[in-house]
Design a protein around this motif. Structure first.
Motif, PDB file in Angstrom:
ATOM      1  N   GLN A 174      27.971 -29.769  28.913  1.00 39.24           N
ATOM      2  CA  GLN A 174      27.873 -31.230  28.855  1.00 39.24           C
ATOM      3  C   GLN A 174      26.527 -31.729  29.410  1.00 39.24           C
ATOM      4  O   GLN A 174      26.459 -32.687  30.166  1.00 39.24           O
ATOM      5  CB  GLN A 174      29.044 -31.870  29.609  1.00 39.24           C
ATOM      6  N   LEU A 175      25.481 -31.022  28.989  1.00 37.65           N
ATOM      7  CA  LEU A 175      24.116 -31.401  29.364  1.00 37.65           C
ATOM      8  C   LEU A 175      23.412 -31.914  28.107  1.00 37.65           C
ATOM      9  O   LEU A 175      22.738 -31.168  27.404  1.00 37.65           O
ATOM     10  CB  LEU A 175      23.373 -30.204  29.961  1.00 37.65           C
ATOM     11  N   LYS A 176      23.606 -33.191  27.820  1.00 36.59           N
ATOM     12  CA  LYS A 176      23.082 -33.767  26.576  1.00 36.59           C
ATOM     13  C   LYS A 176      21.560 -33.710  26.518  1.00 36.59           C
ATOM     14  O   LYS A 176      20.980 -33.473  25.447  1.00 36.59           O
ATOM     15  CB  LYS A 176      23.555 -35.212  26.436  1.00 36.59           C
ATOM     16  N   VAL A 177      20.911 -33.929  27.641  1.00 37.57           N
ATOM     17  CA  VAL A 177      19.439 -33.906  27.663  1.00 37.57           C
ATOM     18  C   VAL A 177      18.932 -32.527  27.239  1.00 37.57           C
ATOM     19  O   VAL A 177      17.987 -32.407  26.451  1.00 37.57           O
ATOM     20  CB  VAL A 177      18.902 -34.254  29.067  1.00 37.57           C
ATOM     21  N   LEU A 178      19.566 -31.479  27.753  1.00 38.48           N
ATOM     22  CA  LEU A 178      19.177 -30.113  27.383  1.00 38.48           C
ATOM     23  C   LEU A 178      19.525 -29.830  25.932  1.00 38.48           C
ATOM     24  O   LEU A 178      18.725 -29.232  25.199  1.00 38.48           O
ATOM     25  CB  LEU A 178      19.872 -29.103  28.300  1.00 38.48           C
ATOM     26  N   SER A 179      20.705 -30.255  25.515  1.00 44.37           N
ATOM     27  CA  SER A 179      21.119 -30.033  24.131  1.00 44.37           C
ATOM     28  C   SER A 179      20.138 -30.661  23.155  1.00 44.37           C
ATOM     29  O   SER A 179      19.734 -30.041  22.167  1.00 44.37           O
ATOM     30  CB  SER A 179      22.523 -30.610  23.912  1.00 44.37           C
TER      31      SER A 179
END
Length: 257
Positions: A116-121
């Protein structure tokens, strides 16, 4: 009497200092978290894992998400243990930093989604899209003579890193100024231009192989480029000019993977 009082005060100060040091050590130890991710152990600080609110790791550490423990009492997460190093490095650095030649973008994007790491995704997917776009673009390298444009070679390939590999080898050897190799040349993004080009004469030498054996003549340079390409998994799509009857006598080579 005064000396005894001073001694007692000193002892009290030492006990208080030791007590504070002990509390600090205890706090430091409790701030360290050990994770078992797919059989790989990672030790990091609590503040690293809780850097992004509402992430999977932040939820585990702060008790929002239930997580099983392994036999040693470490948090156990059933995910790719090798790829988790990139997740952890992102949490530490705040940016996506991957090793050269990394090719598991799709898997890493899935791991980022799970944690749940949208920035990384988003960063991984953006990198992946750029690589896909670059792989469809043809990159070329032109090796030419400023006085005779007919003497030269153009190498086309859909992988910029392969073109860069050949280019760096030629530039490296050019700077070493071996016997028979032109001393004056200029380098741009896609062109290596010699003032006096490599002539197809006996004794002309160019080091291109990784084992530093000598390569002779422009025709052999073309042959070596083909061998390097095949070794890296490329195939010769076509010779753009076969009018001279041989691949190594053509003016251009086109590789694709």
């Amino acid at each position: 009497m005064e000396r005894k009082i001073n001694r007692r005060e000193k002892e009290c100060e030492e006990k208080h200092s030791n007590s504070e040091g002990s509390e600090q050590d205890k706090d430091y130890k409790t701030s360290l978290i050990t994770l078992n991710v797919g059989g790989y152990l990672y030790i990091t600080q609590k503040q690293t894992l809780t850097k992004y609110a509402d992430s999977f790791l932040e939820g585990i550490i702060n008790g929002k998400i239930m997580c099983p423990f392994d036999a040693d009492g470490h948090y156990f997460i059933d995910r790719d243990g090798l790829l988790f190093r990139h997740i952890l490095n992102f949490l530490r650095n705040g940016e996506l930093l991957l090793p050269e030649g990394f090719r598991e973008n799709q898997l890493l994007a899935q791991e980022a989604d799970f944690f749940q790491l949208k920035v990384l995704s988003d960063a991984v997917k953006s990198r992946w899209e750029k690589e896909q776009l670059a792989s469809r673009e043809t990159t070329f390298l032109e090796i030419t003579d400023s006085h005779d444009r007919s003497q030269g070679l153009r190498i086309f390939c859909n992988a910029p890193d392969f073109i860069a590999k050949i280019k760096s080898r030629i530039v490296l050897v050019s700077k070493s100024r071996l016997d028979g190799f032109p001393e004056e040349f200029s380098v741009s993004s896609n062109i290596i231009q010699f003032k006096y080009f490599i002539k197809s004469e006996n004794g002309t030498r160019l080091v291109l192989k990784e084992d530093n054996t000598f390569v002779c003549t422009l025709e052999t340079l073309k042959f070596e480029a083909i061998m390097m390409a095949l070794k890296c998994g490329f195939r010769l799509l076509t010779s753009l000019d076969c009018s001279k009857g041989s691949i190594v006598h053509s003016d251009a080579l086109h590789f694709i993977k």
